[in-house]
Scaffold this motif. Structure first.
Motif: not given
Length: 345
Positions: A119, A122, A140, A143-146, A167-168, A170
């Motif tokens: 978390h 990033q 999750g 979750k913050n791994q764009k 899905d996260s 991107s």
């Protein structure tokens, strides 16, 4: 000449043995790099310079990582922990590593990851979790791994994967899932669709080979037709006295869940009728042609039958007409012959 050699040696000592460098490690102040490779370390060394950007800890005996292990390394960008014996990662394992770009955890014994393990990373671009013992990934986790573009998960114990985890991601470009324990039942249909979309967008993957069921063993998931998967259903027994402390096992209601229930049982069709959309279209066309030919043959037979019946009816009418005219013709012939007979001497 001897002075130059002495100066070179002093320079190397300045580069690799500066004040504050951890014991049994080499520190390069120019590259801001610390190498503690292959020193049989059992924990993260203390005293790493705070401006370190690259830290090599591979090929050691590290089995646990304390929560405060990296909080004094805010500039760290590359962290290599491969080839150790780490078994679990807590929610605070990588606290403070906001600038981390590359994390290598390959070839450990990791079987548990908290859903908040990453978390604070990033900006991570590359994550290698291959050659571990992960049977699942927590909801999750990414979750913050764009910013993640490379993910290695091959050679684990994964048997299914919820596409919501992916899905996260991107900006993901490379995904390696080979050599896991994939169960290619109906629950894998969602992952197959996600990967097809990922490939369409230019992503790169390796083979996802099935281990179960038996008839699909060693088959690549991406080459298995969608028609092979049936909808998943599960059976849940719920007592009508749900608010009671004691449940009656003999009186239960039956509820059917859809494929979102990961604990449900599902099977695959053993003999798919069509292998792909192209085969399905070809089958429909061939079937239509055959049906058309059969219909034409039946129509021709009907026309022939009707024509034959009409001809036979006409023949019968003509035959009856001739039968009615037969006596009259014979009588007329007899009358015509009498005068002829009377004229004879």
């Amino acid at each position: 000449m001897q002075g130059e050699i002495t100066f070179g040696i002093l320079g190397l000592l300045l580069v690799y043995t500066v004040n504050g460098c951890p014991e049994r490690c080499l520190c390069n102040i120019t590259l801001k790099e610390v190498s503690c490779t292959g020193n049989r370390l059992s924990e993260i060394p203390k005293g790493v310079p705070p401006d370190t950007e690259i830290l090599y800890l591979q090929n050691n005996h590290i089995h646990t990582i304390s929560n405060a292990a990296f909080t004094d390394m805010p500039q760290l960008q590359v962290l290599d922990l491969s080839n150790n014996i780490i078994s679990s990662l807590s929610s605070h394992t990588f606290d403070g590593l906001h600038n981390l770009l590359k994390l290598n955890l390959a070839n450990n014994s990791i079987n548990y990851m908290d859903n908040k393990t990453l978390h604070e990373t990033q900006n991570l671009k590359q994550l290698d979790l291959s050659f571990n013992n992960l049977t699942s990934l927590p909801e999750g986790l990414f979750k913050n791994q764009k910013n993640l573009i490379w993910l290695g998960m091959h050679q684990n114990q994964l048997h299914q994967l919820d596409t919501a985890l992916l899905d996260s991601l991107s900006n993901l470009q490379v995904l390696f899932f080979q050599k896991n324990k994939w169960i290619c039942d109906c629950h894998m249909a969602g992952l197959k669709l996600w990967l097809e979309s990922f490939l369409y967008k230019g992503g790169q993957i390796d083979e996802i080979l099935c281990t179960e069921p038996e008839d699909l063993r060693s088959k690549d998931l991406m080459k298995i037709p969608h028609e092979l998967f049936e909808p998943c259903f599960s059976v849940e027994y719920k007592s009508p006295h749900a608010d009671s402390d004691h449940r009656n096992p003999t009186i239960q209601n039956l509820h059917v869940k859809n494929e979102n229930d990961n604990n449900s049982d599902c099977t695959t069709k053993s003999k798919p009728r069509t292998g792909s959309l192209r085969h399905a279209v070809a089958t429909i066309v061939i079937t239509g042609v055959i049906c058309g030919i059969v219909c034409l043959m039946m129509l021709a037979a009907a026309i022939y039958g009707c024509s034959y019946a009409a001809l036979m009816a006409k023949y019968q009418r003509e035959l009856k007409k001739l039968e009615h005219l037969g006596p009259e013709v014979e009588q007329g012939s007899a009358e015509e012959k009498e005068p002829l007979d009377g004229s004879l001497p």
